[in-house]
Design an enzyme around this catalytic site. Structure first.
Site, PDB file in Angstrom:
ATOM      1  N   ALA A   1       1.173  -1.170   0.330  1.00 30.44           N
ATOM      2  CA  ALA A   1      -0.324  -0.099  -0.051  1.00 30.44           C
ATOM      3  C   ALA A   1       0.966   1.241  -0.203  1.00 30.44           C
ATOM      4  O   ALA A   1       2.197   1.166   0.374  1.00 30.44           O
ATOM      5  CB  ALA A   1      -0.605  -0.134   0.997  1.00 30.44           C
TER       6      ALA A   1
ATOM      7  N   GLY B   1      -7.252  -1.946  -0.983  1.00 33.42           N
ATOM      8  CA  GLY B   1      -6.723  -1.716  -0.063  1.00 33.42           C
ATOM      9  C   GLY B   1      -6.156  -0.225   0.261  1.00 33.42           C
ATOM     10  O   GLY B   1      -5.925   0.471  -1.284  1.00 33.42           O
ATOM     11  N   CYS B   2      -5.402   0.344   0.777  1.00 29.67           N
ATOM     12  CA  CYS B   2      -4.867   2.558   0.606  1.00 29.67           C
ATOM     13  C   CYS B   2      -3.808   2.339  -0.273  1.00 29.67           C
ATOM     14  O   CYS B   2      -2.892   1.924   0.070  1.00 29.67           O
ATOM     15  CB  CYS B   2      -4.300   2.049   2.402  1.00 29.67           C
ATOM     16  SG  CYS B   2      -4.393   3.515   2.921  1.00 29.67           S
ATOM     17  N   VAL B   3      -4.729   3.163  -1.125  1.00 30.20           N
ATOM     18  CA  VAL B   3      -3.350   3.356  -2.149  1.00 30.20           C
ATOM     19  C   VAL B   3      -3.573   4.485  -2.100  1.00 30.20           C
ATOM     20  O   VAL B   3      -3.008   5.190  -2.980  1.00 30.20           O
ATOM     21  CB  VAL B   3      -3.260   2.634  -3.232  1.00 30.20           C
ATOM     22  CG1 VAL B   3      -3.724   0.497  -3.201  1.00 30.20           C
ATOM     23  CG2 VAL B   3      -5.614   2.500  -4.834  1.00 30.20           C
TER      24      VAL B   3
END
Length: 111
Positions: A63, A109-111
């Protein structure tokens, strides 16, 4: 969908990511980067190699938070400087664009 290298079509998904990770070569990376309007420098290649090594070890693309933290540590930067550095290399998103050029799956997810 795909990109053509030396007369051979390399399969990509609808977003331009390689379907088969084993297809990746530096030549393919160069073509993927060109499609992203990125001129590859030593810093770009260094990041691509980091991502490929990370993927080999963990079987997942990092990420952007993980990527930023790792680059900050490697380059002796704070997280803000590392983030600016990464976005300077891959302006549309260091995790998304860099993973595409590195021949890795689109990060989740958190990109």
């Amino acid at each position: 969908m795909g990109i053509v290298i030396n007369g051979t079509t390399i399969e990509t998904d609808e977003n331009g990511y390689l379907v088969n990770l084993e297809d990746w070569t530096e030549e393919i990376a160069g073509q993927l980067a060109e499609g992203e309007e990125i001129e590859m420098s030593d810093e770009h290649w260094s990041l691509v190699k980091f991502l490929r090594n990370y993927y080999d070890e963990y079987q997942i693309a990092p990420a952007v938070k993980v990527l930023t933290k790792a680059i900050a540590a490697e380059k002796g930067m704070d997280k803000k400087e590392a983030s600016e550095f990464l976005y300077g290399l891959f302006p549309k998103g260091p995790a998304l664009q860099a993973c595409k050029v590195a021949g890795l799956p689109k990060p989740t997810g958190c990109v």
